[in-house]
Scaffold this motif. Structure first.
Motif, PDB file in Angstrom:
ATOM      1  N   ARG A  31       8.108   7.759  -4.980  1.00 12.71           N
ATOM      2  CA  ARG A  31       7.096   6.749  -4.714  1.00 12.71           C
ATOM      3  C   ARG A  31       7.783   5.513  -4.139  1.00 12.71           C
ATOM      4  NH1 ARG A  31       1.854   7.842  -4.537  1.00 12.71           N
ATOM      5  NH2 ARG A  31       1.174   6.063  -5.783  1.00 12.71           N
ATOM      6  N   LYS A  32       6.965   4.548  -3.679  1.00 11.08           N
ATOM      7  CA  LYS A  32       7.527   3.374  -3.001  1.00 11.08           C
ATOM      8  C   LYS A  32       7.850   2.240  -3.974  1.00 11.08           C
ATOM      9  CE  LYS A  32       4.636   4.365   1.075  1.00 11.08           C
ATOM     10  NZ  LYS A  32       3.342   4.010   1.707  1.00 11.08           N
TER      11      LYS A  32
ATOM     12  N   GLU B 151      -0.284  16.874   3.590  1.00  7.88           N
ATOM     13  CA  GLU B 151      -0.120  15.555   4.238  1.00  7.88           C
ATOM     14  C   GLU B 151       1.331  15.071   4.208  1.00  7.88           C
ATOM     15  OE1 GLU B 151      -3.385  12.756   3.524  1.00  7.88           O
ATOM     16  OE2 GLU B 151      -1.855  11.213   3.231  1.00  7.88           O
TER      17      GLU B 151
ATOM     18  N   LYS C 159      -1.926   4.998  12.474  1.00 10.37           N
ATOM     19  CA  LYS C 159      -2.317   4.637  11.104  1.00 10.37           C
ATOM     20  C   LYS C 159      -3.715   3.999  11.021  1.00 10.37           C
ATOM     21  CE  LYS C 159      -0.577   2.271   7.061  1.00 10.37           C
ATOM     22  NZ  LYS C 159       0.626   1.848   6.361  1.00 10.37           N
TER      23      LYS C 159
ATOM     24  N   LYS D  60      -7.684   7.239  -5.469  1.00 11.28           N
ATOM     25  CA  LYS D  60      -7.777   5.789  -5.262  1.00 11.28           C
ATOM     26  C   LYS D  60      -7.520   5.044  -6.573  1.00 11.28           C
ATOM     27  CE  LYS D  60      -8.711   5.451  -0.852  1.00 11.28           C
ATOM     28  NZ  LYS D  60      -7.804   6.557  -0.548  1.00 11.28           N
TER      29      LYS D  60
ATOM     30  N   ARG E  79      -0.674  -7.620   1.966  1.00  8.29           N
ATOM     31  CA  ARG E  79      -0.832  -6.181   2.226  1.00  8.29           C
ATOM     32  C   ARG E  79      -1.487  -5.485   1.031  1.00  8.29           C
ATOM     33  NH1 ARG E  79       3.659  -1.770   4.261  1.00  8.29           N
ATOM     34  NH2 ARG E  79       2.255   0.014   4.108  1.00  8.29           N
TER      35      ARG E  79
ATOM     36  N   TYR F  56      -5.023  -3.510   1.088  1.00 12.21           N
ATOM     37  CA  TYR F  56      -5.161  -2.124   0.605  1.00 12.21           C
ATOM     38  C   TYR F  56      -6.358  -2.035  -0.359  1.00 12.21           C
ATOM     39  CZ  TYR F  56      -4.017   2.562  -0.974  1.00 12.21           C
ATOM     40  OH  TYR F  56      -4.078   3.921  -1.253  1.00 12.21           O
TER      41      TYR F  56
HETATM   42  N1  LIG Z   1       0.200   2.098  -4.767  1.00  9.85           N
HETATM   43  C1  LIG Z   1       1.263   2.824  -4.423  1.00  9.85           C
HETATM   44  N2  LIG Z   1       1.138   3.749  -3.412  1.00  9.85           N
HETATM   45  C2  LIG Z   1       2.231   4.479  -3.097  1.00  9.85           C
HETATM   46  C3  LIG Z   1       3.453   4.311  -3.772  1.00  9.85           C
HETATM   47  N3  LIG Z   1       4.334   5.203  -3.261  1.00  9.85           N
HETATM   48  C4  LIG Z   1       3.691   5.909  -2.332  1.00  9.85           C
HETATM   49  N4  LIG Z   1       2.414   5.479  -2.202  1.00  9.85           N
HETATM   50  C5  LIG Z   1       1.430   6.018  -1.265  1.00  9.85           C
HETATM   51  O1  LIG Z   1       1.356   5.076  -0.196  1.00  9.85           O
HETATM   52  C6  LIG Z   1       0.093   5.242   0.458  1.00  9.85           C
HETATM   53  C7  LIG Z   1      -0.458   3.878   0.786  1.00  9.85           C
HETATM   54  O2  LIG Z   1       0.421   3.268   1.668  1.00  9.85           O
HETATM   55  P1  LIG Z   1       0.012   2.945   3.142  1.00  9.85           P
HETATM   56  O3  LIG Z   1       1.146   2.249   3.809  1.00  9.85           O
HETATM   57  O4  LIG Z   1      -1.319   2.260   3.146  1.00  9.85           O
HETATM   58  O5  LIG Z   1      -0.256   4.363   3.808  1.00  9.85           O
HETATM   59  P2  LIG Z   1       0.707   5.460   4.421  1.00  9.85           P
HETATM   60  O6  LIG Z   1       1.883   5.590   3.486  1.00  9.85           O
HETATM   61  O7  LIG Z   1      -0.187   6.678   4.446  1.00  9.85           O
HETATM   62  O8  LIG Z   1       1.085   5.004   5.787  1.00  9.85           O
HETATM   63  C8  LIG Z   1      -0.802   6.050  -0.464  1.00  9.85           C
HETATM   64  O9  LIG Z   1      -0.889   7.295   0.188  1.00  9.85           O
HETATM   65  P3  LIG Z   1      -2.066   8.332   0.030  1.00  9.85           P
HETATM   66  O10 LIG Z   1      -1.861   9.042  -1.262  1.00  9.85           O
HETATM   67  O11 LIG Z   1      -2.128   9.128   1.265  1.00  9.85           O
HETATM   68  O12 LIG Z   1      -3.374   7.555  -0.207  1.00  9.85           O
HETATM   69  P4  LIG Z   1      -4.285   6.742   0.741  1.00  9.85           P
HETATM   70  O13 LIG Z   1      -3.768   5.342   0.723  1.00  9.85           O
HETATM   71  O14 LIG Z   1      -4.238   7.350   2.117  1.00  9.85           O
HETATM   72  O15 LIG Z   1      -5.580   6.889   0.082  1.00  9.85           O
HETATM   73  C9  LIG Z   1       0.027   6.141  -1.760  1.00  9.85           C
HETATM   74  O16 LIG Z   1      -0.130   7.353  -2.451  1.00  9.85           O
HETATM   75  C10 LIG Z   1       3.560   3.327  -4.802  1.00  9.85           C
HETATM   76  O17 LIG Z   1       4.586   3.111  -5.412  1.00  9.85           O
HETATM   77  N5  LIG Z   1       2.427   2.618  -5.080  1.00  9.85           N
END
Ligand SMILES: Nc1nc2c(ncn2[C@@H]2O[C@H](COP(=O)(O)OP(=O)(O)O)[C@@H](OP(=O)(O)OP(=O)(O)O)[C@H]2O)c(=O)[nH]1
Length: 181
Positions: free
Chosen positions: A25-26, A66, A98, A124, A143, A147
């Motif tokens: 995760r980020k 994805e 995006k 979500k 940001r 979101y």
């Molecule tokens: N809140 C959060 N999100 C994280 C983290 N690590 C990874 N993510 C993922 O990052 C996505 C949101 O980041 P963005 O920059 O908006 O989107 P992107 O990665 O798809 O470009 C979400 O993807 P997604 O599952 O495809 O969901 P969605 O935003 O497309 O609904 C989320 O699951 C974290 O530490 N915290």
């Protein structure tokens, strides 16, 4: 011989764990990515009282196409078409820019099946809670707020699906002062 739910769910969990094994995760702690799909499935079973096996399997697998090298054909062969079609509905087309991808989520939400809507609501809810827990590396407060606003616009199209999940989401959106546009 018919397979029992425990076997079906462990097969999905193991498949997703292998596919996401190198992803994090980020957040600051770089949490293993698999915590997210398991957490989404857990929200559905523990908070929304969902027992539909197709929905729980789709939640566990929802990011495999994805975000990994998994194909829909592979999912079809391994888990069947009911589960695969739910995953298909909640999968973004990563070949799109995006902004376009994000707009499509808002547009597609109201036309999704009830099972796909459940997975999306739980997804979500997990991500918004995660944002409150910890700001992802490199994200500004602006940001994060954007979101929340974008999520509110997606959630608007998912309403009327599950009271418990929608109430939990409303609490988070209200705390941020976000209105559905
Ligand atoms: N809140 C959060 N999100 C994280 C983290 N690590 C990874 N993510 C993922 O990052 C996505 C949101 O980041 P963005 O920059 O908006 O989107 P992107 O990665 O798809 O470009 C979400 O993807 P997604 O599952 O495809 O969901 P969605 O935003 O497309 O609904 C989320 O699951 C974290 O530490 N915290």
């Amino acid at each position: 011989m018919d397979r029992v739910p425990a076997q079906i769910l462990i097969k999905c969990t193991n498949f997703a764990a292998l596919k996401h094994s190198k992803q994090r995760r980020k957040d600051r702690e770089q949490t293993p990515y698999i915590n997210h799909p398991i957490g989404v499935a857990y929200i559905l079973t523990e908070e929304a009282d969902i027992t539909d096996l197709d929905v729980i399997q789709a939640a566990l697998l929802h990011d495999t196409v994805e975000d990994t090298n998994t194909t829909f054909e592979e999912l079809e062969e391994t888990f069947g078409s009911a589960v695969t079609n739910i995953v298909r509905e909640v999968t973004d087309d990563k070949s799109l820019p995006k902004a376009e991808r994000k707009l499509q989520q808002i547009e597609h939400a109201p036309h999704s099946s009830p099972k796909a809507k459940l997975v999306k609501l739980a997804d979500k809810l997990y991500n918004l809670r995660d944002l409150n827990r910890c700001t992802p590396n490199g994200w500004t407060e602006n940001r994060v707020q954007e979101y929340f606003q974008w999520s509110a616009n997606v959630i608007k199209g998912l309403r009327g699906t599950n009271k418990k999940l929608e109430c939990e989401l409303d609490v988070l959106l209200k705390q941020r002062g976000v209105l559905e546009l």
